[in-house]
Every structure is written in structure tokens, then in C-alpha cells.
Design a protein around this motif. Structure first.
Motif, PDB file in Angstrom:
ATOM      1  N   ALA A 134      48.587  45.639   4.732  1.00  0.00           N
ATOM      2  CA  ALA A 134      50.035  45.426   4.819  1.00  0.00           C
ATOM      3  C   ALA A 134      50.604  46.098   6.071  1.00  0.00           C
ATOM      4  CB  ALA A 134      50.727  45.957   3.578  1.00  0.00           C
ATOM      5  N   ASP A 135      50.067  47.267   6.431  1.00  0.00           N
ATOM      6  CA  ASP A 135      50.505  47.951   7.646  1.00  0.00           C
ATOM      7  C   ASP A 135      50.115  47.150   8.883  1.00  0.00           C
ATOM      8  OD1 ASP A 135      51.391  49.988   6.003  1.00  0.00           O
ATOM      9  OD2 ASP A 135      49.579  51.201   6.295  1.00  0.00           O
ATOM     10  N   VAL A 136      48.943  46.563   8.851  1.00  0.00           N
ATOM     11  CA  VAL A 136      48.458  45.775   9.990  1.00  0.00           C
ATOM     12  C   VAL A 136      49.304  44.520  10.149  1.00  0.00           C
ATOM     13  CG1 VAL A 136      46.496  44.490  10.911  1.00  0.00           C
ATOM     14  CG2 VAL A 136      46.116  46.673   9.787  1.00  0.00           C
ATOM     15  N   ARG A 137      49.615  43.871   9.050  1.00  0.00           N
ATOM     16  CA  ARG A 137      50.405  42.638   9.114  1.00  0.00           C
ATOM     17  C   ARG A 137      51.838  42.897   9.564  1.00  0.00           C
ATOM     18  NH1 ARG A 137      47.393  39.753   4.426  1.00  0.00           N
ATOM     19  NH2 ARG A 137      45.929  38.647   5.748  1.00  0.00           N
ATOM     20  N   GLY A 138      52.325  44.118   9.397  1.00  0.00           N
ATOM     21  CA  GLY A 138      53.689  44.458   9.787  1.00  0.00           C
ATOM     22  C   GLY A 138      53.856  44.711  11.271  1.00  0.00           C
ATOM     23  N   LYS A 139      52.771  44.759  12.008  1.00  0.00           N
ATOM     24  CA  LYS A 139      52.836  45.047  13.443  1.00  0.00           C
ATOM     25  C   LYS A 139      52.877  43.764  14.260  1.00  0.00           C
ATOM     26  CE  LYS A 139      50.489  49.397  12.968  1.00  0.00           C
ATOM     27  NZ  LYS A 139      50.486  50.540  13.818  1.00  0.00           N
ATOM     28  N   THR A 140      53.362  43.887  15.482  1.00  0.00           N
ATOM     29  CA  THR A 140      53.399  42.742  16.380  1.00  0.00           C
ATOM     30  C   THR A 140      52.010  42.518  16.972  1.00  0.00           C
ATOM     31  OG1 THR A 140      53.941  44.054  18.326  1.00  0.00           O
ATOM     32  CG2 THR A 140      55.789  43.254  16.990  1.00  0.00           C
ATOM     33  N   SER A 141      51.822  41.380  17.597  1.00  0.00           N
ATOM     34  CA  SER A 141      50.522  41.065  18.194  1.00  0.00           C
ATOM     35  C   SER A 141      50.175  42.032  19.318  1.00  0.00           C
ATOM     36  CB  SER A 141      50.509  39.634  18.713  1.00  0.00           C
ATOM     37  OG  SER A 141      50.616  38.726  17.637  1.00  0.00           O
ATOM     38  N   ASP A 142      51.160  42.438  20.095  1.00  0.00           N
ATOM     39  CA  ASP A 142      50.896  43.396  21.172  1.00  0.00           C
ATOM     40  C   ASP A 142      50.469  44.754  20.616  1.00  0.00           C
ATOM     41  OD1 ASP A 142      51.454  41.569  23.168  1.00  0.00           O
ATOM     42  OD2 ASP A 142      53.587  42.113  23.251  1.00  0.00           O
ATOM     43  N   GLU A 143      51.120  45.171  19.541  1.00  0.00           N
ATOM     44  CA  GLU A 143      50.741  46.433  18.906  1.00  0.00           C
ATOM     45  C   GLU A 143      49.330  46.345  18.336  1.00  0.00           C
ATOM     46  OE1 GLU A 143      55.009  48.187  17.327  1.00  0.00           O
ATOM     47  OE2 GLU A 143      53.914  46.770  16.062  1.00  0.00           O
ATOM     48  N   LEU A 144      48.985  45.184  17.776  1.00  0.00           N
ATOM     49  CA  LEU A 144      47.647  45.013  17.217  1.00  0.00           C
ATOM     50  C   LEU A 144      46.583  45.049  18.307  1.00  0.00           C
ATOM     51  CD1 LEU A 144      48.194  42.287  14.490  1.00  0.00           C
ATOM     52  CD2 LEU A 144      47.780  44.723  14.174  1.00  0.00           C
ATOM     53  N   LYS A 145      46.883  44.446  19.457  1.00  0.00           N
ATOM     54  CA  LYS A 145      45.919  44.472  20.560  1.00  0.00           C
ATOM     55  C   LYS A 145      45.707  45.888  21.068  1.00  0.00           C
ATOM     56  CE  LYS A 145      46.770  39.730  21.897  1.00  0.00           C
ATOM     57  NZ  LYS A 145      47.386  38.807  22.849  1.00  0.00           N
ATOM     58  N   ALA A 146      46.780  46.665  21.143  1.00  0.00           N
ATOM     59  CA  ALA A 146      46.671  48.066  21.556  1.00  0.00           C
ATOM     60  C   ALA A 146      45.895  48.871  20.515  1.00  0.00           C
ATOM     61  CB  ALA A 146      48.054  48.660  21.759  1.00  0.00           C
ATOM     62  N   MET A 147      46.161  48.587  19.252  1.00  0.00           N
ATOM     63  CA  MET A 147      45.452  49.267  18.171  1.00  0.00           C
ATOM     64  C   MET A 147      43.966  48.934  18.206  1.00  0.00           C
ATOM     65  SD  MET A 147      46.416  48.931  14.165  1.00  0.00           S
ATOM     66  CE  MET A 147      45.579  49.829  12.903  1.00  0.00           C
ATOM     67  N   ARG A 205      35.083  50.699  11.753  1.00  0.00           N
ATOM     68  CA  ARG A 205      34.541  49.340  11.817  1.00  0.00           C
ATOM     69  C   ARG A 205      35.353  48.390  10.938  1.00  0.00           C
ATOM     70  NH1 ARG A 205      29.296  50.214  10.229  1.00  0.00           N
ATOM     71  NH2 ARG A 205      29.722  49.435   8.158  1.00  0.00           N
ATOM     72  N   ARG A 206      35.741  48.839   9.777  1.00  0.00           N
ATOM     73  CA  ARG A 206      36.529  47.997   8.872  1.00  0.00           C
ATOM     74  C   ARG A 206      37.961  47.816   9.366  1.00  0.00           C
ATOM     75  NH1 ARG A 206      34.239  49.445   2.840  1.00  0.00           N
ATOM     76  NH2 ARG A 206      32.155  48.663   3.276  1.00  0.00           N
ATOM     77  N   ASP A 207      38.524  48.856   9.987  1.00  0.00           N
ATOM     78  CA  ASP A 207      39.858  48.713  10.570  1.00  0.00           C
ATOM     79  C   ASP A 207      39.841  47.697  11.705  1.00  0.00           C
ATOM     80  OD1 ASP A 207      40.987  50.499   8.815  1.00  0.00           O
ATOM     81  OD2 ASP A 207      40.951  52.199  10.209  1.00  0.00           O
ATOM     82  N   ILE A 208      38.784  47.710  12.510  1.00  0.00           N
ATOM     83  CA  ILE A 208      38.642  46.725  13.583  1.00  0.00           C
ATOM     84  C   ILE A 208      38.599  45.319  12.983  1.00  0.00           C
ATOM     85  CG2 ILE A 208      37.039  45.817  15.319  1.00  0.00           C
ATOM     86  CD1 ILE A 208      36.354  48.751  15.985  1.00  0.00           C
ATOM     87  N   ALA A 209      37.862  45.150  11.905  1.00  0.00           N
ATOM     88  CA  ALA A 209      37.765  43.843  11.255  1.00  0.00           C
ATOM     89  C   ALA A 209      39.122  43.397  10.715  1.00  0.00           C
ATOM     90  CB  ALA A 209      36.736  43.894  10.132  1.00  0.00           C
ATOM     91  N   ARG A 210      39.888  44.326  10.160  1.00  0.00           N
ATOM     92  CA  ARG A 210      41.215  43.980   9.648  1.00  0.00           C
ATOM     93  C   ARG A 210      42.128  43.486  10.770  1.00  0.00           C
ATOM     94  NH1 ARG A 210      40.288  48.741   6.603  1.00  0.00           N
ATOM     95  NH2 ARG A 210      40.055  48.230   4.415  1.00  0.00           N
ATOM     96  N   VAL A 211      42.136  44.203  11.872  1.00  0.00           N
ATOM     97  CA  VAL A 211      42.998  43.839  12.994  1.00  0.00           C
ATOM     98  C   VAL A 211      42.587  42.488  13.554  1.00  0.00           C
ATOM     99  CG1 VAL A 211      43.663  44.474  15.347  1.00  0.00           C
ATOM    100  CG2 VAL A 211      43.582  46.223  13.572  1.00  0.00           C
ATOM    101  N   LYS A 212      41.290  42.280  13.726  1.00  0.00           N
ATOM    102  CA  LYS A 212      40.818  41.009  14.263  1.00  0.00           C
ATOM    103  C   LYS A 212      41.128  39.852  13.321  1.00  0.00           C
ATOM    104  CE  LYS A 212      36.983  40.806  16.578  1.00  0.00           C
ATOM    105  NZ  LYS A 212      35.567  40.933  16.969  1.00  0.00           N
ATOM    106  N   THR A 213      41.065  40.087  12.025  1.00  0.00           N
ATOM    107  CA  THR A 213      41.377  39.056  11.041  1.00  0.00           C
ATOM    108  C   THR A 213      42.839  38.630  11.154  1.00  0.00           C
ATOM    109  OG1 THR A 213      39.689  39.857   9.524  1.00  0.00           O
ATOM    110  CG2 THR A 213      41.455  38.517   8.582  1.00  0.00           C
ATOM    111  N   VAL A 214      43.745  39.603  11.244  1.00  0.00           N
ATOM    112  CA  VAL A 214      45.166  39.285  11.334  1.00  0.00           C
ATOM    113  C   VAL A 214      45.470  38.564  12.646  1.00  0.00           C
ATOM    114  CG1 VAL A 214      47.481  40.292  11.472  1.00  0.00           C
ATOM    115  CG2 VAL A 214      45.861  41.129   9.773  1.00  0.00           C
ATOM    116  N   LEU A 215      44.857  39.001  13.742  1.00  0.00           N
ATOM    117  CA  LEU A 215      45.077  38.326  15.022  1.00  0.00           C
ATOM    118  C   LEU A 215      44.578  36.882  14.980  1.00  0.00           C
ATOM    119  CD1 LEU A 215      44.158  41.141  17.576  1.00  0.00           C
ATOM    120  CD2 LEU A 215      46.394  40.087  17.233  1.00  0.00           C
ATOM    121  N   THR A 216      43.447  36.662  14.336  1.00  0.00           N
ATOM    122  CA  THR A 216      42.908  35.306  14.213  1.00  0.00           C
ATOM    123  C   THR A 216      43.807  34.440  13.342  1.00  0.00           C
ATOM    124  OG1 THR A 216      40.667  36.158  14.467  1.00  0.00           O
ATOM    125  CG2 THR A 216      40.896  33.965  13.523  1.00  0.00           C
ATOM    126  N   GLU A 217      44.294  34.999  12.240  1.00  0.00           N
ATOM    127  CA  GLU A 217      45.209  34.251  11.362  1.00  0.00           C
ATOM    128  C   GLU A 217      46.456  33.820  12.132  1.00  0.00           C
ATOM    129  OE1 GLU A 217      46.049  36.923   8.178  1.00  0.00           O
ATOM    130  OE2 GLU A 217      44.241  36.390   7.065  1.00  0.00           O
TER     131      GLU A 217
END
Length: 68
Positions: free
Chosen positions: A5-18, A48-60
Motif C-alpha cells: 500500500a505504501d508503494v502504490r501510494g508513491k509516484t512513478s518518479d519516487e518509485l524509480k528513485a526508491m 530483494r522482495r522490496d525490489i520486486a514490489r516496486v518493479k511490480t507496481v511500475l509494471t502495472e
């Protein structure tokens, strides 16, 4: 560990930085493990799992933008 839920609440730019920060941390953890300095071994799995979460949201988001 980051919640989805925290990952989905961020913008794409924030996710890329994360994602960049998490990959740097992953590299440092791997380096520490190789040199025998790593104490928190479980942190490797968390990162590793946090990376997967971020990549999943960016792909979605990219897929939903392509459909629209």
C-alpha cells in the motif's frame, strides 16, 4: 520491509528513485556478505522482495497506461 500500500501510494518518479536506492543497498549487502562483514542476513531477502514490489507496481502502471 515496505508494505504494498505504501508503494502504490508513491509516484512513478519516487518509485524509480526508491528502486535505485534498493539496488544500491542490495549491492552493498552482497559485498558485505562476500567479505564476511554482514550481520543482518535476513535484510538481503527483505531488500530483494522490496525490489520486486516496486518493479511490480511500475509494471502495472505501465501496462495500464498502454491500455488507456
Amino acid at each position: 520491509m515496505t508494505k504494498i500500500a505504501d508503494v502504490r501510494g508513491k509516484t512513478s518518479d519516487e518509485l524509480k528513485a526508491m528502486l535505485l536506492d534498493l539496488r544500491k543497498e542490495q549491492f552493498n549487502l552482497r559485498f558485505q556478505r562476500a567479505t564476511g562483514q554482514l550481520e543482518a542476513v535476513a535484510r538481503i531477502r527483505q531488500v530483494r522482495r522490496d525490489i520486486a514490489r516496486v518493479k511490480t507496481v511500475l509494471t502495472e502502471r505501465s501496462r495500464s497506461a498502454a491500455q488507456a
